[in-house]
Scaffold this motif. Structure first.
Motif, short mmCIF file in Angstrom:
data_model
loop_
_atom_site.label_atom_id
_atom_site.label_comp_id
_atom_site.label_asym_id
_atom_site.label_seq_id
_atom_site.Cartn_x
_atom_site.Cartn_y
_atom_site.Cartn_z
N TRP A 59 0.84 -1.21 0.00
CA TRP A 59 0.00 0.00 0.00
C TRP A 59 0.87 1.26 0.00
CZ3 TRP A 59 -3.49 2.49 4.21
CH2 TRP A 59 -4.48 3.26 3.60
N ARG A 60 1.98 1.18 0.72
CA ARG A 60 2.90 2.32 0.72
C ARG A 60 3.42 2.58 -0.69
NH1 ARG A 60 8.95 3.06 2.67
NH2 ARG A 60 8.94 5.32 3.01
N ALA A 61 3.73 1.50 -1.43
CA ALA A 61 4.22 1.67 -2.80
C ALA A 61 3.14 2.29 -3.69
CB ALA A 61 4.64 0.31 -3.36
N MET A 62 1.89 1.94 -3.47
CA MET A 62 0.81 2.51 -4.26
C MET A 62 0.56 3.98 -3.93
SD MET A 62 -2.04 -0.53 -4.30
CE MET A 62 -1.86 -1.99 -5.34
N LEU A 63 0.74 4.32 -2.66
CA LEU A 63 0.50 5.70 -2.23
C LEU A 63 1.67 6.63 -2.51
CD1 LEU A 63 -1.18 5.06 1.25
CD2 LEU A 63 -2.29 6.07 -0.74
N ARG A 64 2.85 6.07 -2.77
CA ARG A 64 4.06 6.90 -2.88
C ARG A 64 3.94 8.02 -3.92
NH1 ARG A 64 7.67 3.08 -3.56
NH2 ARG A 64 7.98 2.76 -1.33
N PRO A 65 3.31 7.78 -5.09
CA PRO A 65 3.17 8.90 -6.04
C PRO A 65 2.34 10.06 -5.49
CG PRO A 65 2.81 6.80 -7.14
CD PRO A 65 2.84 6.51 -5.68
N ILE A 66 1.51 9.79 -4.46
CA ILE A 66 0.69 10.84 -3.87
C ILE A 66 1.38 11.45 -2.65
CG2 ILE A 66 -1.60 11.40 -2.96
CD1 ILE A 66 -2.55 8.72 -4.19
N ALA A 67 1.85 10.57 -1.76
CA ALA A 67 2.53 11.02 -0.53
C ALA A 67 3.37 9.87 -0.01
CB ALA A 67 1.51 11.45 0.52
N ASP A 68 4.56 10.20 0.48
CA ASP A 68 5.48 9.19 1.02
C ASP A 68 5.21 9.05 2.52
OD1 ASP A 68 7.42 7.34 1.37
OD2 ASP A 68 9.11 8.69 1.03
N ILE A 69 4.52 7.98 2.89
CA ILE A 69 4.12 7.76 4.28
C ILE A 69 4.85 6.55 4.82
CG2 ILE A 69 2.16 7.37 5.83
CD1 ILE A 69 0.39 8.58 3.67
N SER A 70 5.31 6.64 6.05
CA SER A 70 6.12 5.57 6.62
C SER A 70 5.27 4.34 6.93
CB SER A 70 6.78 6.06 7.92
OG SER A 70 5.81 6.27 8.93
N MET A 71 5.95 3.19 6.96
CA MET A 71 5.28 1.94 7.32
C MET A 71 4.68 2.04 8.72
SD MET A 71 5.55 -0.73 5.09
CE MET A 71 5.76 -2.21 6.08
N ARG A 72 5.37 2.71 9.62
CA ARG A 72 4.89 2.82 11.00
C ARG A 72 3.52 3.50 11.06
NH1 ARG A 72 5.04 6.69 14.76
NH2 ARG A 72 6.24 8.05 13.39
N ARG A 73 3.30 4.49 10.21
CA ARG A 73 2.03 5.20 10.22
C ARG A 73 0.96 4.45 9.42
NH1 ARG A 73 1.46 9.83 12.33
NH2 ARG A 73 -0.21 10.54 10.95
N LEU A 74 1.38 3.68 8.43
CA LEU A 74 0.42 2.95 7.61
C LEU A 74 -0.11 1.70 8.30
CD1 LEU A 74 1.97 3.09 4.01
CD2 LEU A 74 -0.22 4.03 4.73
N TRP A 75 0.75 1.02 9.07
CA TRP A 75 0.41 -0.27 9.65
C TRP A 75 -0.91 -0.23 10.44
CZ3 TRP A 75 1.03 -5.38 9.99
CH2 TRP A 75 0.68 -6.02 11.19
N PRO A 76 -1.09 0.68 11.40
CA PRO A 76 -2.37 0.65 12.14
C PRO A 76 -3.59 0.91 11.27
CG PRO A 76 -1.09 2.60 12.73
CD PRO A 76 -0.20 1.73 11.93
N VAL A 77 -3.43 1.71 10.22
CA VAL A 77 -4.55 2.01 9.33
C VAL A 77 -4.96 0.75 8.57
CG1 VAL A 77 -5.37 3.47 7.45
CG2 VAL A 77 -3.73 4.38 9.11
N VAL A 78 -3.98 -0.03 8.10
CA VAL A 78 -4.27 -1.28 7.40
C VAL A 78 -5.00 -2.24 8.34
CG1 VAL A 78 -3.23 -3.33 6.34
CG2 VAL A 78 -2.36 -1.05 5.78
N VAL A 79 -4.54 -2.35 9.57
CA VAL A 79 -5.16 -3.27 10.53
C VAL A 79 -6.58 -2.82 10.85
CG1 VAL A 79 -4.99 -4.23 12.85
CG2 VAL A 79 -2.92 -3.93 11.49
N ILE A 80 -6.80 -1.52 11.01
CA ILE A 80 -8.15 -1.01 11.25
C ILE A 80 -9.07 -1.37 10.08
CG2 ILE A 80 -9.53 1.11 11.38
CD1 ILE A 80 -7.26 2.34 13.05
N GLY A 81 -8.54 -1.27 8.86
CA GLY A 81 -9.33 -1.63 7.70
C GLY A 81 -9.75 -3.09 7.71
N TYR A 82 -8.83 -3.97 8.08
CA TYR A 82 -9.15 -5.40 8.16
C TYR A 82 -10.22 -5.64 9.21
CZ TYR A 82 -5.79 -7.44 4.98
OH TYR A 82 -5.13 -7.82 3.86
N MET A 83 -10.07 -4.98 10.35
CA MET A 83 -11.07 -5.12 11.41
C MET A 83 -12.43 -4.65 10.91
SD MET A 83 -12.88 -3.18 13.86
CE MET A 83 -11.95 -1.66 13.89
N GLY A 84 -12.45 -3.54 10.17
CA GLY A 84 -13.71 -3.04 9.63
C GLY A 84 -14.37 -4.01 8.69
#
Length: 331
Positions: A59-84
């Motif tokens: 997901w970080r690779a897909m978002l990189r052209p828009i914004a470079d976001i660290s794995m540390r900040r992305l990880w909880p968002v991905v997990v929240i999405g799975y929970m949802g």
């Protein structure tokens, strides 16, 4: 519309559960569940965690052209999405992921973020189909399954082609959209729709680079091979054995089936295909049902609990599910 989707999901899940229970001897099933070595779930969850880490990197690779976001900040968002996805109907977790970015004010619009999520699902579907085609020589399916796979192949292939054209010619597509919108939509909706389409197209930028596409495809394959590894690890706690190729086929069929409407957590749509695949290769119904049930819970429960914890850390409530859907519609 929400009520209709909910009822359709309930009906589909009920039919699948009914099919799963046909001919099942309860005593045999209970005996299988009691005999399982549940310690194997611990390494299985560790393997699944690796798969989620790779998902986060993709997901970080897909978002990189828009914004470079660290794995540390992305990880909880991905997990929240799975929970949802696990606790709310219609895969609301995908929308919830994008909604978190909106709350955080990270500079990523919901439409652009959702575009990357759509790409994830598209590449996941393509890998599932690849799994089927790779394993068919070793684990053949009945003719009706082959026909279903052919339909899915056409759908995913056309979708990929559409997004490739959309990413490579965004200006032409936007002009076409504006031409259609100005003639067939009210002015207010036409303007709002053009803004959403523009943001959505910006989320497809990773498709413009052949190198990025190879990275996304390779990481998608690694994700699903790793997840199949969890199937294999949990199998070690059961009194049966099938080849890894059969588990690859089971992974593909199960996850293609979960695209159907169902209750939250894919009740029935996950279980019936898994049971039928295992029975196809000589596993008794009680063992196949017990294994699929334990596998389903092991996939569902840990990531759901972790996602709920991250959701509390983000100071989000269950009402944010509804706000996420409303925000998507109003952006």
């Amino acid at each position: 519309m929400k009520q209709l989707r909910l009822w359709i999901g309930l009906i589909v899940s009920a039919i699948c559960i009914y099919i799963a229970l046909q001919g099942l001897h309860l005593e045999d099933f209970v005996g299988v569940v009691k005999s399982v070595n549940y310690w194997w779930i611990i390494p299985a969850v560790a393997v699944y965690t690796v798969a989620v880490v790779i998902r986060t990197w993709r997901w970080r690779a897909m978002l990189r052209p828009i914004a470079d976001i660290s794995m540390r900040r992305l990880w909880p968002v991905v997990v929240i999405g799975y929970m949802g996805n696990n606790v709310y109907p219609a895969r609301a977790g995908e929308v919830l992921r994008s909604y978190v970015w909106r709350r955080r004010r990270e500079g990523i619009s919901m439409s652009a973020s959702l575009a990357t999520v759509v790409l994830e699902r598209l590449f996941d579907g393509l890998i599932m189909l690849l799994f089927v085609f790779v394993t068919l020589p070793f684990a053949p399916l009945p003719a009706v399954y082959n026909q279903i796979v052919t339909v899915f192949s056409v759908v995913f292939g056309v979708a990929l082609l559409f997004f490739l054209v959309l990413a490579s010619r965004p200006a032409q597509f936007l002009r076409l959209w504006q031409w259609v919108a100005t003639r067939f939509l009210p002015a207010r909706f036409a303007s709002m729709g053009s803004d959403i389409v523009t943001k959505f197209v910006s989320g497809l930028q990773s498709l413009k680079s052949p190198r990025e596409m190879v990275v996304i495809f390779a990481s998608s394959a690694l994700i699903w091979l790793t997840e199949t590894g969890k199937y294999w690890v949990i199998m070690q706690g059961f009194p049966f054995h099938v080849d890894f190729t059969v588990l690859m086929l089971m992974t593909a069929v199960v996850n293609l089936a979960t695209t159907l409407p169902s209750t939250p957590g894919y009740a029935g749509t996950f279980d019936v295909p898994g049971i039928l695949v295992l029975q196809r290769y000589g596993i008794g119904q009680a063992i196949a049902t017990g294994y699929t049930l334990v596998l389903h819970v092991a996939l569902w429960l840990p990531i759901t609990l972790l996602g709920a914890w991250y959701m509390l850390r983000e100071q989000m409530s269950w009402d944010d599910f509804g706000r996420a859907v409303d925000a998507r519609q109003g952006e």
